[in-house]
Motif scaffolding. Structure first.
Motif, PDB file in Angstrom:
ATOM      1  N   ALA A  32      42.302  36.746  30.006  1.00 17.71           N
ATOM      2  CA  ALA A  32      41.563  37.460  30.669  1.00 17.71           C
ATOM      3  C   ALA A  32      41.568  38.141  32.078  1.00 17.71           C
ATOM      4  CB  ALA A  32      40.132  38.433  30.089  1.00 17.71           C
ATOM      5  N   LYS A  33      40.456  38.791  32.928  1.00 19.40           N
ATOM      6  CA  LYS A  33      40.756  39.477  33.983  1.00 19.40           C
ATOM      7  C   LYS A  33      40.084  37.739  34.747  1.00 19.40           C
ATOM      8  CE  LYS A  33      40.352  43.656  33.390  1.00 19.40           C
ATOM      9  NZ  LYS A  33      39.506  45.527  33.741  1.00 19.40           N
ATOM     10  N   ARG A  34      40.358  38.220  36.771  1.00 24.80           N
ATOM     11  CA  ARG A  34      40.573  36.828  37.619  1.00 24.80           C
ATOM     12  C   ARG A  34      40.508  35.411  36.987  1.00 24.80           C
ATOM     13  NH1 ARG A  34      37.476  41.686  36.820  1.00 24.80           N
ATOM     14  NH2 ARG A  34      35.636  40.706  36.507  1.00 24.80           N
ATOM     15  N   CYS A  35      41.363  34.829  35.791  1.00 27.67           N
ATOM     16  CA  CYS A  35      40.797  33.703  35.572  1.00 27.67           C
ATOM     17  C   CYS A  35      42.064  32.831  36.569  1.00 27.67           C
ATOM     18  CB  CYS A  35      41.231  33.537  34.030  1.00 27.67           C
ATOM     19  SG  CYS A  35      40.232  34.657  32.821  1.00 27.67           S
ATOM     20  N   SER A  36      40.731  31.933  36.798  1.00 30.50           N
ATOM     21  CA  SER A  36      42.099  30.211  37.797  1.00 30.50           C
ATOM     22  C   SER A  36      42.437  29.234  36.771  1.00 30.50           C
ATOM     23  CB  SER A  36      41.139  29.885  39.258  1.00 30.50           C
ATOM     24  OG  SER A  36      41.951  29.507  39.521  1.00 30.50           O
ATOM     25  N   ILE A  37      43.708  28.666  36.729  1.00 27.40           N
ATOM     26  CA  ILE A  37      43.890  28.246  34.946  1.00 27.40           C
ATOM     27  C   ILE A  37      44.751  26.786  36.003  1.00 27.40           C
ATOM     28  CG2 ILE A  37      44.108  27.331  33.126  1.00 27.40           C
ATOM     29  CD1 ILE A  37      42.777  29.981  32.768  1.00 27.40           C
ATOM     30  N   TYR A  38      44.802  25.525  36.536  1.00 27.09           N
ATOM     31  CA  TYR A  38      45.888  24.787  36.988  1.00 27.09           C
ATOM     32  C   TYR A  38      45.700  23.337  36.511  1.00 27.09           C
ATOM     33  CZ  TYR A  38      41.838  24.693  40.728  1.00 27.09           C
ATOM     34  OH  TYR A  38      41.221  24.485  41.488  1.00 27.09           O
ATOM     35  N   GLY A  39      46.547  23.131  36.463  1.00 25.73           N
ATOM     36  CA  GLY A  39      46.114  21.632  36.502  1.00 25.73           C
ATOM     37  C   GLY A  39      47.000  20.798  37.898  1.00 25.73           C
ATOM     38  N   GLY A  40      47.615  19.368  38.293  1.00 24.95           N
ATOM     39  CA  GLY A  40      48.026  19.208  38.940  1.00 24.95           C
ATOM     40  C   GLY A  40      49.764  19.089  39.055  1.00 24.95           C
ATOM     41  N   PRO A  41      49.972  18.708  39.939  1.00 27.56           N
ATOM     42  CA  PRO A  41      51.834  17.923  40.123  1.00 27.56           C
ATOM     43  C   PRO A  41      51.967  17.054  39.148  1.00 27.56           C
ATOM     44  CG  PRO A  41      51.029  18.235  42.194  1.00 27.56           C
ATOM     45  CD  PRO A  41      50.103  18.761  41.385  1.00 27.56           C
ATOM     46  N   GLY A  42      51.123  16.023  38.903  1.00 26.59           N
ATOM     47  CA  GLY A  42      51.429  14.960  37.971  1.00 26.59           C
ATOM     48  C   GLY A  42      50.506  14.847  36.860  1.00 26.59           C
ATOM     49  N   ASN A  43      49.631  16.084  35.946  1.00 24.39           N
ATOM     50  CA  ASN A  43      49.153  16.382  34.994  1.00 24.39           C
ATOM     51  C   ASN A  43      48.786  17.446  34.768  1.00 24.39           C
ATOM     52  OD1 ASN A  43      46.858  15.305  37.597  1.00 24.39           O
ATOM     53  ND2 ASN A  43      46.035  16.924  36.545  1.00 24.39           N
ATOM     54  N   LEU A  44      50.341  18.370  33.744  1.00 18.60           N
ATOM     55  CA  LEU A  44      50.038  19.290  34.006  1.00 18.60           C
ATOM     56  C   LEU A  44      49.010  19.562  32.390  1.00 18.60           C
ATOM     57  CD1 LEU A  44      53.567  19.988  32.949  1.00 18.60           C
ATOM     58  CD2 LEU A  44      53.079  20.689  34.880  1.00 18.60           C
TER      59      LEU A  44
END
Length: 167
Positions: A32-44
Motif C-alpha cells: 500500500a501507500k507510503r511503505c518503505s521496504i528494503y534489505g541490504g546488499p548482502g541480504n535480500l
C-alpha cells in the motif's frame, strides 16, 4: 533513490508512493501507500506470495536478513527491523549496544496495526499479533500474542488448527 537487486514476481502491486530495494517479491504481493521496504546488499529481503503490506509500514532489513512468508497480512503503521540502537551516538552505544538479528515471519501470519517487531524475532506459521504490540521475543506457530512487551495470550486450539489446515 538508487534501485538495486529488485526481483518482482507476477501480479505484484506496489503503490508509487512506496519505496523498496534489495528485495525478492513473490507473486500476488500488494504493498500500500507510503511503505518503505528494503534489505541490504548482502541480504535480500524475501516476501512470500500473496502477502499484503498496509500503509506506512517500514521493513528495515539492511543489517540482517528479513524473511516474510506467504499469505502474511501486515496492517498499517507496522515497523519490522533487523537492527536497532542509538546509531549516531557512540557514547550511548557503550550502554545500549546496537542490536542486529535476522527476522522471520512465518506463513499465514496476521500482524496488527502499529506493531513493532525487533531484531532477532521469529514468528511461526499462523501467528496473530495484536495491534500496538512490541514484539522482542520469538513465538511458535499458532500463537496469539499481544502487549508491550508481547506475551502469549493463547495457542490456537486443536479444533482451530484442524479447521485451518482443511482445504
Amino acid at each position: 533513490m538508487k534501485f538495486a537487486n529488485i526481483h518482482l514476481g507476477e501480479n505484484v502491486e506496489i503503490d508509487p508512493s512506496s519505496s523498496f530495494n534489495y528485495v525478492i517479491i513473490a507473486d500476488n504481493v500488494k504493498i500500500a501507500k507510503r511503505c518503505s521496504i528494503y534489505g541490504g546488499p548482502g541480504n535480500l529481503l524475501k516476501i512470500g506470495e500473496s502477502s499484503y503490506f498496509g500503509m506506512n509500514t517500514i521493513v528495515n532489513g539492511f543489517s540482517a536478513r528479513i524473511t516474510i512468508g506467504k499469505n502474511v497480512s501486515i496492517s498499517q503503521n507496522v515497523n519490522i527491523m533487523s537492527d536497532s540502537g542509538p546509531n549516531a551516538s557512540r557514547a550511548l552505544q557503550k550502554l545500549y549496544p546496537l542490536q542486529r538479528g535476522e527476522v522471520i515471519i512465518g506463513n499465514d501470519c496476521w500482524i496488527g496495526a502499529s506493531v513493532i517487531i525487533m531484531p532477532g524475532v521469529e514468528l511461526g506459521d499462523f501467528c496473530v499479533v495484536a495491534a500496538n504490540s512490541f514484539v522482542n521475543n520469538s513465538f511458535p506457530a499458532y500463537s496469539i500474542i499481544g502487549g508491550t512487551p508481547a506475551k502469549l495470550i493463547r495457542q490456537f486450539s486443536k479444533e482451530e488448527i484442524e479447521y485451518l489446515v482443511i482445504d
